[in-house]
Design an enzyme around this catalytic site. Sequence first.
Site, PDB file in Angstrom:
ATOM      1  N   SER A 186       0.846  -1.191   0.000  1.00 34.41           N
ATOM      2  CA  SER A 186       0.000   0.000   0.000  1.00 34.41           C
ATOM      3  C   SER A 186       0.881   1.239   0.000  1.00 34.41           C
ATOM      4  O   SER A 186       1.642   1.450  -0.951  1.00 34.41           O
ATOM      5  CB  SER A 186      -0.947  -0.029   1.202  1.00 34.41           C
ATOM      6  OG  SER A 186      -1.835   1.058   1.170  1.00 34.41           O
ATOM      7  N   THR A 187       0.848   2.037   1.064  1.00 37.34           N
ATOM      8  CA  THR A 187       1.632   3.268   1.116  1.00 37.34           C
ATOM      9  C   THR A 187       3.116   2.975   0.928  1.00 37.34           C
ATOM     10  O   THR A 187       3.680   2.160   1.646  1.00 37.34           O
ATOM     11  CB  THR A 187       1.420   3.970   2.465  1.00 37.34           C
ATOM     12  OG1 THR A 187       0.022   4.104   2.711  1.00 37.34           O
ATOM     13  CG2 THR A 187       2.075   5.334   2.468  1.00 37.34           C
ATOM     14  N   HIS A 213      -2.695  -1.069  -3.282  1.00 35.51           N
ATOM     15  CA  HIS A 213      -3.814  -0.166  -2.997  1.00 35.51           C
ATOM     16  C   HIS A 213      -3.618   1.128  -3.780  1.00 35.51           C
ATOM     17  O   HIS A 213      -2.681   1.881  -3.515  1.00 35.51           O
ATOM     18  CB  HIS A 213      -3.886   0.150  -1.506  1.00 35.51           C
ATOM     19  CG  HIS A 213      -4.115  -1.051  -0.647  1.00 35.51           C
ATOM     20  ND1 HIS A 213      -3.789  -1.069   0.688  1.00 35.51           N
ATOM     21  CD2 HIS A 213      -4.650  -2.272  -0.925  1.00 35.51           C
ATOM     22  CE1 HIS A 213      -4.121  -2.256   1.203  1.00 35.51           C
ATOM     23  NE2 HIS A 213      -4.624  -3.003   0.242  1.00 35.51           N
ATOM     24  N   MET A 307       0.027   1.024   5.358  1.00 38.17           N
ATOM     25  CA  MET A 307      -0.681   1.177   6.625  1.00 38.17           C
ATOM     26  C   MET A 307      -1.826   0.177   6.695  1.00 38.17           C
ATOM     27  O   MET A 307      -2.308  -0.329   5.689  1.00 38.17           O
ATOM     28  CB  MET A 307      -1.186   2.606   6.789  1.00 38.17           C
ATOM     29  CG  MET A 307      -2.123   3.104   5.713  1.00 38.17           C
ATOM     30  SD  MET A 307      -2.492   4.862   5.982  1.00 38.17           S
ATOM     31  CE  MET A 307      -3.528   5.215   4.565  1.00 38.17           C
ATOM     32  N   ASP A 310      -4.190  -5.166   5.906  1.00 40.40           N
ATOM     33  CA  ASP A 310      -4.692  -5.962   4.791  1.00 40.40           C
ATOM     34  C   ASP A 310      -3.665  -7.013   4.379  1.00 40.40           C
ATOM     35  O   ASP A 310      -2.498  -6.694   4.174  1.00 40.40           O
ATOM     36  CB  ASP A 310      -5.022  -5.056   3.598  1.00 40.40           C
ATOM     37  CG  ASP A 310      -5.661  -5.809   2.438  1.00 40.40           C
ATOM     38  OD1 ASP A 310      -6.300  -6.849   2.691  1.00 40.40           O
ATOM     39  OD2 ASP A 310      -5.513  -5.361   1.290  1.00 40.40           O
TER      40      ASP A 310
END
Length: 367
Positions: A186-187, A213, A307, A310
């Site tokens: 993600s991030t 993401h 973050m 998931d």
Amino acid sequence: MTRLLIVDDSPLMRRLLLDIFTKAGGFEIKAAKNGVEAIELLHRFKPEVVTLDVHMPDMDGLECLDRIMVERPTPVVMISALTAEGADETLEAMALGAIDFIGKPHGPISIEIEGLAELLIEKVRSAAQAKISRATRLADRVRLRSAGTPPKGKALRSALPAKPSRTAKPLPGRSSGEGLVIIGTSTGGPAALDVVLAGLPADFPWPVVVAQHMPRSFTGALARRLDRFCALTVVEVVKSEPLLPGHAYIGRGDADLLISRRGASLIALAAPSKPELHWHPSVDRLVESAMQFLAPERLIGVLMTGMGNDGAREMAELAHRGGHTIAEAEETALIWGMPGALVTAGGADHIEPLDAIAGRLNSLVGR
């Protein structure tokens, strides 16, 4: 209090962002109307996190970001247009060192920005906790100190390396047979994917599927960018795709990426996202679908910077069933939420720094 610098040439956007973060509380805020002011405040105000518009006069957002990451590396969240051009610029910003981004409203800003406020606050607070490596843009910082003059913006931007040859070699015996690598991030993920996928050869014997993401308008640009410099063939999954060795498949944003079978062949497909899941493409849903069609020992799960949690639940289950899992080490992850959750759950077979993940993958598939 977290020191926040807002950089945007639009007076309306600056006012709206100031209102959002003032109401949120916990921020000491300064605003700059252009990149020149931003660089001055960078050294005087010493922000802990920056929001940065891409399009500004005199010094655009990418040039300003370039200066920030060389002169005083600071977590930056880009404010970007949700367009094809905006996607390419945002991915360049990720390569330059930005932590995250959020799409700028494309309708009435004063109305739509309220709908983005919660996500924007979450992203900025997470970015403020991100660890900027001391090695970030180190060579450029050394050059700056040696020359004693500010960098020239675009001159410091790193060009993508030439794409390696895709000439296939005979596959090693131990890697024969059906298998799949699943990567969730993600991030900070785009820059992490640069490192991991570039470390896999053209004849990597198992397909690689990636849940990053990201909004739908950005995942196609991410796939094209990775394809330009990885030896693997990289594509975005917008329809059913047969899973082939030497290929990486990027899940389409705002949808979920699932594994299935068509006859004897494994396929990847884009499915409508489940609203009860917070992030998409969902890593948990991807891993769960893969375990329905492949034996656990033929699956390798990799969870990298991001973050939240998931992917941690299903990858821990995969490890419990006999599959292989890799968590990015805390010292290299910009945000250790997702891989940290896997480690906490006891589901990480291997904990590797970012630059060692590709090597671990090559070893696990017998290269």
